[in-house]
Design a protein around this motif. Structure first.
Motif, PDB file in Angstrom:
ATOM      1  N   THR A 149       0.817  -1.159  -0.245  1.00 12.54           N
ATOM      2  CA  THR A 149       0.149   0.082   0.116  1.00 12.54           C
ATOM      3  C   THR A 149       0.945   1.219   0.103  1.00 12.54           C
ATOM      4  O   THR A 149       1.778   1.339   1.014  1.00 12.54           O
ATOM      5  CB  THR A 149      -0.958  -0.016   1.484  1.00 12.54           C
ATOM      6  N   TYR A 150       0.871   2.141  -1.039  1.00 15.39           N
ATOM      7  CA  TYR A 150       1.334   3.255  -1.020  1.00 15.39           C
ATOM      8  C   TYR A 150       1.114   4.358  -0.324  1.00 15.39           C
ATOM      9  O   TYR A 150      -0.015   4.757  -0.328  1.00 15.39           O
ATOM     10  CB  TYR A 150       1.611   3.422  -2.504  1.00 15.39           C
ATOM     11  N   THR A 151       2.071   5.164   0.255  1.00 17.54           N
ATOM     12  CA  THR A 151       1.612   6.256   1.069  1.00 17.54           C
ATOM     13  C   THR A 151       1.550   7.553   0.155  1.00 17.54           C
ATOM     14  O   THR A 151       1.999   7.536  -1.061  1.00 17.54           O
ATOM     15  CB  THR A 151       2.630   6.703   2.115  1.00 17.54           C
ATOM     16  N   THR A 152       1.046   8.677   0.220  1.00 19.43           N
ATOM     17  CA  THR A 152       0.860   9.736  -0.339  1.00 19.43           C
ATOM     18  C   THR A 152       2.381  10.199  -0.677  1.00 19.43           C
ATOM     19  O   THR A 152       2.484  10.596  -1.983  1.00 19.43           O
ATOM     20  CB  THR A 152       0.138  10.897   0.500  1.00 19.43           C
ATOM     21  N   SER A 153       3.152  10.060   0.079  1.00 24.68           N
ATOM     22  CA  SER A 153       4.636  10.778  -0.164  1.00 24.68           C
ATOM     23  C   SER A 153       5.291   9.895  -1.234  1.00 24.68           C
ATOM     24  O   SER A 153       5.973  10.199  -2.019  1.00 24.68           O
ATOM     25  CB  SER A 153       5.365  10.719   1.179  1.00 24.68           C
ATOM     26  N   GLU A 154       5.054   8.323  -1.053  1.00 25.40           N
ATOM     27  CA  GLU A 154       5.690   7.699  -2.205  1.00 25.40           C
ATOM     28  C   GLU A 154       4.999   7.893  -3.479  1.00 25.40           C
ATOM     29  O   GLU A 154       5.684   7.869  -4.640  1.00 25.40           O
ATOM     30  CB  GLU A 154       5.375   6.105  -1.520  1.00 25.40           C
ATOM     31  N   ILE A 155       3.888   8.080  -3.605  1.00 23.27           N
ATOM     32  CA  ILE A 155       2.949   8.278  -4.628  1.00 23.27           C
ATOM     33  C   ILE A 155       3.735   9.665  -5.405  1.00 23.27           C
ATOM     34  O   ILE A 155       3.803   9.593  -6.734  1.00 23.27           O
ATOM     35  CB  ILE A 155       1.404   8.389  -4.733  1.00 23.27           C
ATOM     36  N   GLU A 156       3.770  10.756  -4.542  1.00 26.10           N
ATOM     37  CA  GLU A 156       4.244  11.974  -4.859  1.00 26.10           C
ATOM     38  C   GLU A 156       5.675  11.562  -5.412  1.00 26.10           C
ATOM     39  O   GLU A 156       6.243  12.394  -6.614  1.00 26.10           O
ATOM     40  CB  GLU A 156       4.210  12.998  -3.777  1.00 26.10           C
ATOM     41  N   THR A 157       6.469  11.115  -4.818  1.00 26.34           N
ATOM     42  CA  THR A 157       7.743  10.924  -5.367  1.00 26.34           C
ATOM     43  C   THR A 157       8.129  10.000  -6.473  1.00 26.34           C
ATOM     44  O   THR A 157       8.776  10.645  -7.519  1.00 26.34           O
ATOM     45  CB  THR A 157       8.730  10.015  -4.114  1.00 26.34           C
ATOM     46  N   MET A 158       7.018   8.996  -6.672  1.00 24.89           N
ATOM     47  CA  MET A 158       7.088   8.532  -7.953  1.00 24.89           C
ATOM     48  C   MET A 158       6.557   9.188  -9.081  1.00 24.89           C
ATOM     49  O   MET A 158       7.257   9.146 -10.237  1.00 24.89           O
ATOM     50  CB  MET A 158       6.251   7.114  -7.791  1.00 24.89           C
ATOM     51  N   ALA A 159       5.777  10.315  -8.837  1.00 30.79           N
ATOM     52  CA  ALA A 159       5.013  11.047  -9.804  1.00 30.79           C
ATOM     53  C   ALA A 159       6.185  12.095 -10.268  1.00 30.79           C
ATOM     54  O   ALA A 159       6.529  12.098 -11.496  1.00 30.79           O
ATOM     55  CB  ALA A 159       4.135  11.570  -9.354  1.00 30.79           C
ATOM     56  N   LEU A 160       7.119  12.448  -9.256  1.00 25.84           N
ATOM     57  CA  LEU A 160       7.970  13.499  -9.685  1.00 25.84           C
ATOM     58  C   LEU A 160       9.190  12.776 -10.656  1.00 25.84           C
ATOM     59  O   LEU A 160       9.333  13.348 -11.554  1.00 25.84           O
ATOM     60  CB  LEU A 160       8.825  13.837  -8.280  1.00 25.84           C
ATOM     61  N   ILE A 161       9.467  11.518 -10.277  1.00 26.83           N
ATOM     62  CA  ILE A 161      10.524  10.753 -11.185  1.00 26.83           C
ATOM     63  C   ILE A 161       9.886  10.499 -12.426  1.00 26.83           C
ATOM     64  O   ILE A 161      10.674  10.839 -13.290  1.00 26.83           O
ATOM     65  CB  ILE A 161      10.809   9.665 -10.506  1.00 26.83           C
ATOM     66  N   ASN A 162       8.813   9.934 -12.451  1.00 27.23           N
ATOM     67  CA  ASN A 162       8.001  10.011 -13.958  1.00 27.23           C
ATOM     68  C   ASN A 162       7.848  11.110 -14.718  1.00 27.23           C
ATOM     69  O   ASN A 162       8.266  11.019 -15.936  1.00 27.23           O
ATOM     70  CB  ASN A 162       6.593   9.187 -13.752  1.00 27.23           C
ATOM     71  N   ASP A 163       7.205  11.999 -13.958  1.00 25.12           N
ATOM     72  CA  ASP A 163       7.167  13.495 -14.805  1.00 25.12           C
ATOM     73  C   ASP A 163       8.548  14.096 -15.265  1.00 25.12           C
ATOM     74  O   ASP A 163       8.596  14.625 -16.403  1.00 25.12           O
ATOM     75  CB  ASP A 163       6.563  14.599 -13.893  1.00 25.12           C
ATOM     76  N   TYR A 164       9.317  13.865 -14.506  1.00 24.28           N
ATOM     77  CA  TYR A 164      10.838  14.418 -14.977  1.00 24.28           C
ATOM     78  C   TYR A 164      11.435  13.463 -16.025  1.00 24.28           C
ATOM     79  O   TYR A 164      11.821  13.971 -17.070  1.00 24.28           O
ATOM     80  CB  TYR A 164      11.732  14.163 -13.768  1.00 24.28           C
ATOM     81  N   ARG A 165      11.262  12.220 -16.185  1.00 25.61           N
ATOM     82  CA  ARG A 165      11.588  11.131 -17.142  1.00 25.61           C
ATOM     83  C   ARG A 165      10.838  11.393 -18.595  1.00 25.61           C
ATOM     84  O   ARG A 165      11.606  11.564 -19.434  1.00 25.61           O
ATOM     85  CB  ARG A 165      11.270   9.657 -16.710  1.00 25.61           C
ATOM     86  N   VAL A 166       9.647  11.622 -18.594  1.00 27.52           N
ATOM     87  CA  VAL A 166       8.751  11.899 -19.364  1.00 27.52           C
ATOM     88  C   VAL A 166       9.217  13.273 -20.007  1.00 27.52           C
ATOM     89  O   VAL A 166       9.417  13.341 -21.254  1.00 27.52           O
ATOM     90  CB  VAL A 166       7.332  11.943 -19.237  1.00 27.52           C
ATOM     91  N   SER A 167       9.577  14.196 -19.249  1.00 29.64           N
ATOM     92  CA  SER A 167       9.927  15.806 -19.621  1.00 29.64           C
ATOM     93  C   SER A 167      11.128  15.406 -20.334  1.00 29.64           C
ATOM     94  O   SER A 167      11.577  16.429 -21.259  1.00 29.64           O
ATOM     95  CB  SER A 167       9.989  16.739 -18.533  1.00 29.64           C
ATOM     96  N   LYS A 168      12.120  14.618 -20.108  1.00 26.01           N
ATOM     97  CA  LYS A 168      13.368  14.409 -20.910  1.00 26.01           C
ATOM     98  C   LYS A 168      13.327  13.395 -21.906  1.00 26.01           C
ATOM     99  O   LYS A 168      14.345  12.926 -22.645  1.00 26.01           O
ATOM    100  CB  LYS A 168      14.465  13.769 -19.773  1.00 26.01           C
ATOM    101  N   GLY A 169      11.931  12.995 -22.434  1.00 26.75           N
ATOM    102  CA  GLY A 169      11.941  12.035 -23.473  1.00 26.75           C
ATOM    103  C   GLY A 169      12.185  10.634 -23.082  1.00 26.75           C
ATOM    104  O   GLY A 169      12.388   9.710 -24.134  1.00 26.75           O
ATOM    105  N   LEU A 170      12.044  10.203 -21.923  1.00 26.90           N
ATOM    106  CA  LEU A 170      12.423   8.951 -21.174  1.00 26.90           C
ATOM    107  C   LEU A 170      10.884   8.085 -21.313  1.00 26.90           C
ATOM    108  O   LEU A 170      10.054   8.822 -20.823  1.00 26.90           O
ATOM    109  CB  LEU A 170      13.391   8.891 -20.118  1.00 26.90           C
ATOM    110  N   ASN A 171      10.953   6.868 -21.042  1.00 30.48           N
ATOM    111  CA  ASN A 171       9.629   6.075 -20.712  1.00 30.48           C
ATOM    112  C   ASN A 171       9.391   6.482 -19.146  1.00 30.48           C
ATOM    113  O   ASN A 171      10.364   6.601 -18.240  1.00 30.48           O
ATOM    114  CB  ASN A 171       9.737   4.815 -20.896  1.00 30.48           C
ATOM    115  N   ALA A 172       8.209   6.481 -18.879  1.00 27.47           N
ATOM    116  CA  ALA A 172       7.597   6.448 -17.527  1.00 27.47           C
ATOM    117  C   ALA A 172       7.936   4.915 -16.886  1.00 27.47           C
ATOM    118  O   ALA A 172       7.645   4.001 -17.545  1.00 27.47           O
ATOM    119  CB  ALA A 172       6.179   6.745 -17.442  1.00 27.47           C
ATOM    120  N   LEU A 173       8.154   4.950 -15.701  1.00 33.07           N
ATOM    121  CA  LEU A 173       8.423   3.615 -14.838  1.00 33.07           C
ATOM    122  C   LEU A 173       7.073   3.196 -14.298  1.00 33.07           C
ATOM    123  O   LEU A 173       6.401   3.899 -13.778  1.00 33.07           O
ATOM    124  CB  LEU A 173       9.358   3.805 -14.023  1.00 33.07           C
TER     125      LEU A 173
END
Length: 168
Positions: free
Chosen positions: A44-68
């Motif tokens: 079960t993911y916490t709000t902070s974990e979801i936020e951190t994963m979203a930050l990582i994926n948003d950054y990756r997508v902004s760099k043309g990389l795949n979301a994880l």
């Protein structure tokens, strides 16, 4: 003797290259359990974990990389590492080789990387610190397909972050 020393130095160099360390909206959270012959993991993911994963994926997508894509088993391994760090009151990558070998065996991963952080009050602060560290940034931008995240609090309320990246 020189050959032994060279082998040890080579092993240390390879391990250091694979990992790095540091002091702190996913659209959907996976509900799929990962199973092996003996393990079914629910996380079960916490709000902070979801936020951190979203930050990582948003950054990756902004760099043309795949979301994880998150995998519960990886997050459970990250949580185990947070618990271990809290128990010894230190931030480290101790046990990384065992963690990565386990993930490779259970999930068939071909590559594993890890970021850790400590005592950052917010997901954004930990993420920014990782981006400001060349080793952590390399993991965030790495050739990975999946990840797991755990953030746990010690008795004083300080946060321990473990983010594990894998390529499957």
């Amino acid at each position: 003797m020189k050959a032994k020393l060279l082998c040890v130095l080579l092993l240390v160099a390879m391990t250091t290259t694979m990992i790095s360390c540091s002091p702190e909206a996913l659209n959907s959270v996976s509900t799929t359990n990962i199973s092996s012959t003996t393990k079914i993991v629910s996380y079960t993911y916490t709000t902070s974990e979801i936020e951190t994963m979203a930050l990582i994926n948003d950054y990756r997508v902004s760099k043309g990389l795949n979301a994880l894509k998150d995998i519960n088993y990886i997050s459970a391994k990250a949580e185990e590492h947070d618990t271990d760090m809290i128990a010894v009151n230190t931030v480290s990558h101790d046990g990384f080789v065992s963690r990565s070998e386990d993930i490779m065996k259970v999930l068939g991963a071909s590559n594993v990387g890890e970021n850790v952080a400590f005592n950052y009050a917010t997901s954004q602060a930990a993420f920014t610190a990782w981006l400001n560290s060349p080793g952590h940034k390399a993991n965030i931008e790495g050739d990975y397909t999946n990840f797991g995240m755990a953030i746990r609090l010690d008795a004083s309320g300080k946060k321990y972050y473990t983010n594990i990246f894998v390529k499957i």
